[in-house]
Design an enzyme around this catalytic site. Structure first.
Site: not given
Ligand code: UT7
Length: 315
Positions: A111, A270, A240
């Site tokens: 990226c 993204n 980005h």
């Molecule tokens: O170019 C660079 C590329 N990468 C990035 O930019 C990624 C940077 N990271 C992020 O954008 C975020 O970490 C994500 C969007 C990927 C995830 O968001 P988060 O706020 O960090 O969520 P999390 O992984 O902490 O998950 C929170 C909850 C979990 O459930 P529990 O354990 O709290 O019950 C996940 O299982 O949300 C759940 N979850 C979802 N629910 C619905 C994770 N993904 C999803 C989903 N839909 N797609």
């Protein structure tokens, strides 16, 4: 002599996949995706590929710059999702555009790739090696996304953005670049040629999130310091486009109003190395960017890698 952007172009596939359609493919929903990422839809290639999207974005950038393909002496394509391993996407673009005088190669800095390509051209022009360059960020991430993994599939989209850079007199503008291979495991994609299996992007989302909101403001501060720049005089911060919460976190740490951080990720998701040039092209064509405006571009991603560059708009 330094490089100035003289034209921009972009291309995204017509086919749109919105959050509701995604939620029929995996356990997710529109509300969660919008709240946690700011993304509403993404464009997914159907018939398009990294070469065809790069070619179209490049063609549009050349038209915008009023430059003929044969005037180019350099083409760099930043991509992690090329159609084939060999030849390079840049050589295919050269063939399609008829840019017969250009030296062409691809760059992989994920990226951060468009930003690193931009910096590379600055250094080449400063050294007197080339005079007119086309740089492209292009990705068909839908080919390397695991469509059963809701942690990654919701984030990514396909598309390409391009800029034509011309050599003009001037002092080297400040730029800052960093890499930290020790954190590489946070965002990976194995090679199917090595493992003999289909491979997909794997990511520790929280690690990447934390890295971005810490390191990007730090490197922008470093850039401001290096260039003796006043953050209040920067018109726009072109970041980005990974997640709106990341952009908001960076703006907050820098104590700069969010209105100076344009975003278009709700429409495209993204698109990795294509996000910065697609955003630049939109702002250019909307007339938002005016000659003399002061901009900072900043990228971050796999590697891990990150960086920022200062430029004055010159179209
Ligand atoms: O170019 C660079 C590329 N990468 C990035 O930019 C990624 C940077 N990271 C992020 O954008 C975020 O970490 C994500 C969007 C990927 C995830 O968001 P988060 O706020 O960090 O969520 P999390 O992984 O902490 O998950 C929170 C909850 C979990 O459930 P529990 O354990 O709290 O019950 C996940 O299982 O949300 C759940 N979850 C979802 N629910 C619905 C994770 N993904 C999803 C989903 N839909 N797609």
């Amino acid at each position: 002599m330094i490089a100035k952007i003289k034209g921009t172009g972009s291309y995204v596939p017509e086919n749109v996949l919105d959050n509701n359609a995604l939620s029929k493919m995996m356990e997710t929903n529109d509300e969660w995706i919008r709240e946690r990422t700011g993304i509403a839809r993404r464009h997914i290639a159907q018939g398009d590929d990294t070469v065809s999207m790069s070619t179209e974005a490049g063609k549009r950038a050349l038209e915008n710059a009023n430059v003929k393909p044969e005037e180019l002496d350099l083409i760099i394509v930043s991509t992690v999702s090329s159609n084939v391993v060999l030849p390079s996407t840049a050589c295919e673009v050269q063939k399609n555009l008829g840019a017969v005088n250009a030296t062409c190669y691809d760059m992989n800095a994920a990226c951060t790739g468009f930003l690193f390509a931009y910096n590379t051209v600055q250094a080449y022009f400063y050294a007197g090696l080339f005079k007119k360059a086309l740089i492209i960020g292009a990705e068909t991430l839908s080919n390397i996304v695991d469509w059963t993994d809701r942690g990654t599939a919701i984030l990514f989209g396909d598309g390409a953005g391009a800029a034509v850079l011309e050599c003009v007199p001037g002092e080297m503008p400040p730029m800052v670049t960093h890499s930290d291979g020790s954190m590489g495991a946070a965002l990976t994609c194995a090679s199917p040629f090595a493992t003999k299996e289909k491979e997909y992007v794997e990511m520790n989302g929280q690690d990447v999130f934390r890295f971005a909101v810490k390191k990007v403001p730090e490197c922008i501060e470093e850039l401001l310091e290096k260039g003796g720049l006043d953050r209040n005089k920067i018109d726009y911060f072109i970041l980005h486009q990974a997640n709106s919460r990341i952009v908001e976190g960076i703006a907050k740490r820098l104590k700069v109003d969010l209105s100076r951080f344009p975003m278009n990720l709700s429409e495209y998701g993204n698109t990795s190395s294509a996000t910065i040039p697609i955003l630049l092209d939109e702002l250019n064509r909307q007339g938002t960017l005016k000659k003399g405006m002061k901009l900072i571009m900043a990228g971050f991603g796999a590697g891990l890698s990150w960086g920022a560059s200062y430029l004055e708009w010159d179209i």
